[in-house]
Design a protein around this motif. Structure first.
Motif, mmCIF file in Angstrom:
data_model
loop_
_atom_site.group_PDB
_atom_site.id
_atom_site.type_symbol
_atom_site.label_atom_id
_atom_site.label_comp_id
_atom_site.label_asym_id
_atom_site.label_seq_id
_atom_site.Cartn_x
_atom_site.Cartn_y
_atom_site.Cartn_z
ATOM 1 N N CYS A 50 0.824 -1.213 0.000
ATOM 2 C CA CYS A 50 0.000 0.000 0.000
ATOM 3 C C CYS A 50 0.855 1.258 0.000
ATOM 4 C CB CYS A 50 -0.885 0.021 1.247
ATOM 5 S SG CYS A 50 -1.982 -1.389 1.368
ATOM 6 N N ALA A 51 0.312 2.308 -0.565
ATOM 7 C CA ALA A 51 0.984 3.609 -0.576
ATOM 8 C C ALA A 51 0.829 4.299 0.767
ATOM 9 C CB ALA A 51 0.388 4.494 -1.670
ATOM 10 N N ALA A 52 1.893 4.926 1.211
ATOM 11 C CA ALA A 52 1.850 5.703 2.454
ATOM 12 C C ALA A 52 0.967 6.937 2.293
ATOM 13 C CB ALA A 52 3.259 6.123 2.867
ATOM 14 N N GLY A 53 0.911 7.464 1.089
ATOM 15 C CA GLY A 53 0.146 8.681 0.825
ATOM 16 C C GLY A 53 1.054 9.843 0.484
ATOM 17 N N ASN A 54 0.460 10.893 -0.044
ATOM 18 C CA ASN A 54 1.219 12.036 -0.547
ATOM 19 C C ASN A 54 0.819 13.341 0.124
ATOM 20 O OD1 ASN A 54 2.586 10.399 -2.463
ATOM 21 N ND2 ASN A 54 0.807 10.509 -3.799
ATOM 22 N N ASP A 55 0.666 13.306 1.438
ATOM 23 C CA ASP A 55 0.277 14.508 2.173
ATOM 24 C C ASP A 55 1.436 15.152 2.920
ATOM 25 O OD1 ASP A 55 -2.595 14.241 1.615
ATOM 26 O OD2 ASP A 55 -2.417 12.437 2.855
ATOM 27 N N GLY A 56 2.635 14.539 2.876
ATOM 28 C CA GLY A 56 3.786 15.053 3.605
ATOM 29 C C GLY A 56 3.583 14.998 5.111
#
Length: 187
Positions: free
Chosen positions: A140-146
């Motif tokens: 899974c992707a960690a996400g792209n919100d910083g």
């Protein structure tokens, strides 16, 4: 091995893409996607969306002087899970739990969920349990919100012990500034 099946749970995969067409072993649609084919971008142009990009990274045909070379020799299970959100003017992933369960039931060896998850609902938690019980790897992707995924509301996938959670990096292998981070990230 071409017997390995990688389920790409995403916006769908362009089933006619010349780098992927011979690799599609299974396709199914969920939510607003009637099948595993990529939703064409409603904002104009001929975009074939994120799922095709992800499938190419995973398994695009190598040494054919076309596009990219996939990191694995595998078959793709195209799991179209996109639904158009009129207010946001964008596609959103939906029905991930149904897609995970369907992928497990239909022989997935690995499942890729390249989308962030702000929090796990009971259905997704149960689907991840199902994948774990059948020893199907889920990435899974960690996400792209910083943001730090160790802190709510960005905890997402790390609320379950099974998926491998992956950040995104720059070409020099340093963390991309937009990538989520934290001790729960596996790679």
């Amino acid at each position: 091995s071409t017997t390995v099946r990688v389920a790409v749970i995403d916006t769908g995969v362009d089933l006619t893409h010349p780098d992927l067409v011979g690799l599609i072993a299974y396709e199914r649609g969920f939510g607003g996607n009637s099948n595993g084919d990529a939703q064409r971008d409603r904002r104009g142009g001929d975009s074939i969306d994120h799922g095709t990009h992800v499938a190419g990274i995973a398994a695009a045909i190598r040494n054919n002087n076309r596009g990219v070379a996939g990191i694995a020799t595998a078959n793709i299970m195209a799991m179209g899970c996109s639904s158009w959100n009129v207010g946001a003017g964008a596609y959103y992933i939906c029905c991930a739990a149904d897609a995970i369960n369907d992928a497990v039931a239909n022989g997935a060896d690995a499942i890729n969920c390249s989308f962030a998850n702000g929090g796990l609902d009971d259905a997704t938690r149960s689907a991840l349990d199902n994948a774990k019980n059948h020893e199907v790897v889920v990435v899974c992707a960690a996400g792209n919100d910083g943001k730090n995924v160790d802190n709510s509301p960005f905890a997402g996938w790390n609320q379950h012990d099974w998926p491998l959670i992956v950040s995104n990096t720059r070409n020099d292998a340093t963390l991309n500034g937009t990538s989520n981070f934290g001790s729960a990230i596996d790679l």
